[in-house]
Design a protein around this motif. Structure first.
Motif, PDB file in Angstrom:
ATOM      1  N   PHE A  49       0.678  -1.250   0.118  1.00 18.13           N
ATOM      2  CA  PHE A  49       0.044  -0.037   0.106  1.00 18.13           C
ATOM      3  C   PHE A  49       1.017   1.251   0.031  1.00 18.13           C
ATOM      4  O   PHE A  49       1.557   1.559   0.957  1.00 18.13           O
ATOM      5  N   GLY A  50       0.930   1.964  -1.026  1.00 16.67           N
ATOM      6  CA  GLY A  50       1.768   3.130  -1.143  1.00 16.67           C
ATOM      7  C   GLY A  50       1.327   3.913  -2.327  1.00 16.67           C
ATOM      8  O   GLY A  50       0.480   3.411  -3.047  1.00 16.67           O
ATOM      9  N   PHE A  51       1.835   5.108  -2.514  1.00 18.55           N
ATOM     10  CA  PHE A  51       1.419   5.936  -3.482  1.00 18.55           C
ATOM     11  C   PHE A  51       2.431   6.737  -4.167  1.00 18.55           C
ATOM     12  O   PHE A  51       2.166   7.842  -4.915  1.00 18.55           O
ATOM     13  N   LYS A  52       3.663   6.655  -3.802  1.00 25.29           N
ATOM     14  CA  LYS A  52       4.881   7.071  -4.491  1.00 25.29           C
ATOM     15  C   LYS A  52       5.226   6.377  -5.602  1.00 25.29           C
ATOM     16  O   LYS A  52       5.585   5.053  -5.575  1.00 25.29           O
ATOM     17  N   ASN A  53       5.487   7.079  -6.840  1.00 23.16           N
ATOM     18  CA  ASN A  53       6.071   6.550  -7.919  1.00 23.16           C
ATOM     19  C   ASN A  53       5.309   5.205  -8.396  1.00 23.16           C
ATOM     20  O   ASN A  53       5.846   4.033  -8.896  1.00 23.16           O
ATOM     21  N   GLU A  68      -3.857  11.857  -6.135  1.00 27.30           N
ATOM     22  CA  GLU A  68      -3.774  10.928  -7.418  1.00 27.30           C
ATOM     23  C   GLU A  68      -4.336   9.581  -7.371  1.00 27.30           C
ATOM     24  O   GLU A  68      -4.805   9.097  -8.145  1.00 27.30           O
ATOM     25  N   MET A  69      -3.751   9.026  -6.296  1.00 32.06           N
ATOM     26  CA  MET A  69      -4.029   7.719  -5.867  1.00 32.06           C
ATOM     27  C   MET A  69      -5.658   7.704  -5.933  1.00 32.06           C
ATOM     28  O   MET A  69      -6.232   6.583  -6.353  1.00 32.06           O
ATOM     29  N   ALA A  70      -6.243   8.634  -5.162  1.00 34.92           N
ATOM     30  CA  ALA A  70      -7.693   8.382  -5.104  1.00 34.92           C
ATOM     31  C   ALA A  70      -8.467   8.501  -6.409  1.00 34.92           C
ATOM     32  O   ALA A  70      -9.332   7.943  -6.912  1.00 34.92           O
ATOM     33  N   GLY A  71      -8.051   9.411  -7.177  1.00 38.01           N
ATOM     34  CA  GLY A  71      -8.299   9.809  -8.523  1.00 38.01           C
ATOM     35  C   GLY A  71      -8.143   8.332  -9.485  1.00 38.01           C
ATOM     36  O   GLY A  71      -9.119   7.923 -10.252  1.00 38.01           O
ATOM     37  N   ALA A  72      -6.838   7.760  -9.420  1.00 44.24           N
ATOM     38  CA  ALA A  72      -6.627   6.692 -10.021  1.00 44.24           C
ATOM     39  C   ALA A  72      -7.530   5.423  -9.549  1.00 44.24           C
ATOM     40  O   ALA A  72      -7.856   4.420 -10.181  1.00 44.24           O
ATOM     41  N   PHE A  73      -7.998   5.307  -8.205  1.00 42.31           N
ATOM     42  CA  PHE A  73      -8.678   4.274  -7.517  1.00 42.31           C
ATOM     43  C   PHE A  73     -10.256   4.578  -8.243  1.00 42.31           C
ATOM     44  O   PHE A  73     -10.811   3.660  -8.612  1.00 42.31           O
ATOM     45  N   VAL A  74     -10.735   5.898  -8.391  1.00 40.86           N
ATOM     46  CA  VAL A  74     -12.158   5.972  -8.867  1.00 40.86           C
ATOM     47  C   VAL A  74     -11.996   5.477 -10.354  1.00 40.86           C
ATOM     48  O   VAL A  74     -12.944   4.951 -10.969  1.00 40.86           O
ATOM     49  N   LEU A 160      -5.071  -0.090  -6.073  1.00 39.72           N
ATOM     50  CA  LEU A 160      -5.445  -0.283  -7.165  1.00 39.72           C
ATOM     51  C   LEU A 160      -6.195  -1.721  -7.439  1.00 39.72           C
ATOM     52  O   LEU A 160      -7.119  -1.936  -8.018  1.00 39.72           O
ATOM     53  N   CYS A 161      -5.314  -2.697  -6.479  1.00 41.91           N
ATOM     54  CA  CYS A 161      -6.103  -4.156  -6.735  1.00 41.91           C
ATOM     55  C   CYS A 161      -7.544  -4.039  -6.064  1.00 41.91           C
ATOM     56  O   CYS A 161      -8.379  -4.963  -6.632  1.00 41.91           O
ATOM     57  N   ILE A 162      -7.477  -3.403  -5.105  1.00 44.86           N
ATOM     58  CA  ILE A 162      -8.892  -3.188  -4.300  1.00 44.86           C
ATOM     59  C   ILE A 162     -10.013  -2.616  -5.180  1.00 44.86           C
ATOM     60  O   ILE A 162     -11.167  -2.890  -5.549  1.00 44.86           O
ATOM     61  N   ALA A 163      -9.346  -1.710  -6.012  1.00 47.22           N
ATOM     62  CA  ALA A 163     -10.421  -0.847  -7.060  1.00 47.22           C
ATOM     63  C   ALA A 163     -10.736  -1.961  -7.934  1.00 47.22           C
ATOM     64  O   ALA A 163     -12.023  -1.744  -8.527  1.00 47.22           O
ATOM     65  N   VAL A 164      -9.915  -2.584  -8.576  1.00 49.53           N
ATOM     66  CA  VAL A 164     -10.372  -3.673  -9.737  1.00 49.53           C
ATOM     67  C   VAL A 164     -11.328  -4.616  -9.168  1.00 49.53           C
ATOM     68  O   VAL A 164     -12.410  -4.822  -9.632  1.00 49.53           O
ATOM     69  N   ALA A 165     -11.010  -5.185  -8.039  1.00 53.48           N
ATOM     70  CA  ALA A 165     -12.032  -6.073  -7.281  1.00 53.48           C
ATOM     71  C   ALA A 165     -13.406  -5.366  -7.122  1.00 53.48           C
ATOM     72  O   ALA A 165     -14.380  -6.119  -7.245  1.00 53.48           O
ATOM     73  N   ALA A 166     -13.346  -4.448  -6.239  1.00 49.59           N
ATOM     74  CA  ALA A 166     -14.592  -3.775  -6.016  1.00 49.59           C
ATOM     75  C   ALA A 166     -15.340  -3.157  -7.288  1.00 49.59           C
ATOM     76  O   ALA A 166     -16.759  -3.372  -7.316  1.00 49.59           O
TER      77      ALA A 166
END
Length: 190
Positions: A49-53, A68-74, A160-166
């Motif tokens: 769980f990270g959001f750098k690079n 940016e991670m929140a936007g990518a998650f959505v 990102l894995c949680i976003a795909v599964a959800a």
């Protein structure tokens, strides 16, 4: 030139994706095998769980902040929902465009020496037709989106894995209930 020592490198800081620098003189042999291995980025091989690079599909699309991670998650969540909707939508379009329906009946042995009739439904579609062309284009889109989702999951980034599964679960929930299951009462075997 043996580059196997790079593959076993331990990667403990998951906020970066570049390995520690090892300087080797560049030889012509290293160029013939894809260039200098020192400049390759090491991909994480465990979930983190990270959001750098965090690179997302393309080299210029790098996540560096929580926003940016929140936007990518959505965005990833919506892509996964779209993928599920596309699968169900293609099935629905296919059912609507079916032509040349044939029914074949054949006798099958039943219980206690009786004979039952089993009916098989065969449907077809014309190859040179707009519905088949549309199905082909939608299939290409579905395959590309599915590979994008797979590659996103393979970043091993937990968010990102949680976003795909959800997204996949949500898409299935919203779209699959429309998927009608028709049971032919004349079918006795399965």
């Amino acid at each position: 030139m043996d580059h196997s020592h790079h593959m076993g490198m331990s990667h403990t800081d998951h906020n970066t994706t570049t390995p520690p620098s090892h300087h080797h003189p560049t030889t012509s042999a290293s160029h013939s095998h894809g260039g200098d291995m020192d400049h390759m980025k090491m991909m994480p091989m465990t979930f983190y769980f990270g959001f750098k690079n965090v690179e997302l599909l393309f080299s210029g699309l790098v996540i560096n902040t929580p926003g940016e991670m929140a936007g990518a998650f959505v965005a990833v969540f919506l892509l996964a929902v779209f993928y599920e909707g596309l699968k169900i939508g293609r099935e629905s379009l296919l059912r609507k465009s079916q032509v040349s329906i044939r029914y074949n009946s054949m006798p099958v042995p039943g219980p206690n020496g009786t004979t039952l009739m089993e009916t098989h439904k065969t449907v077809g579609q014309q190859m040179l037709s707009f519905p088949h062309l549309l199905q082909t284009v939608l299939h290409i889109i579905q395959v590309v989106v599915s590979y994008f989702l797979m590659l996103i999951f393979m970043t091993y980034n937990g968010y990102l894995c949680i976003a795909v599964a959800a997204g996949a679960g949500t898409g299935y929930f919203f779209f699959s209930w429309k998927k009608a299951v028709v049971v032919d009462i004349t079918e006795h075997c399965h």
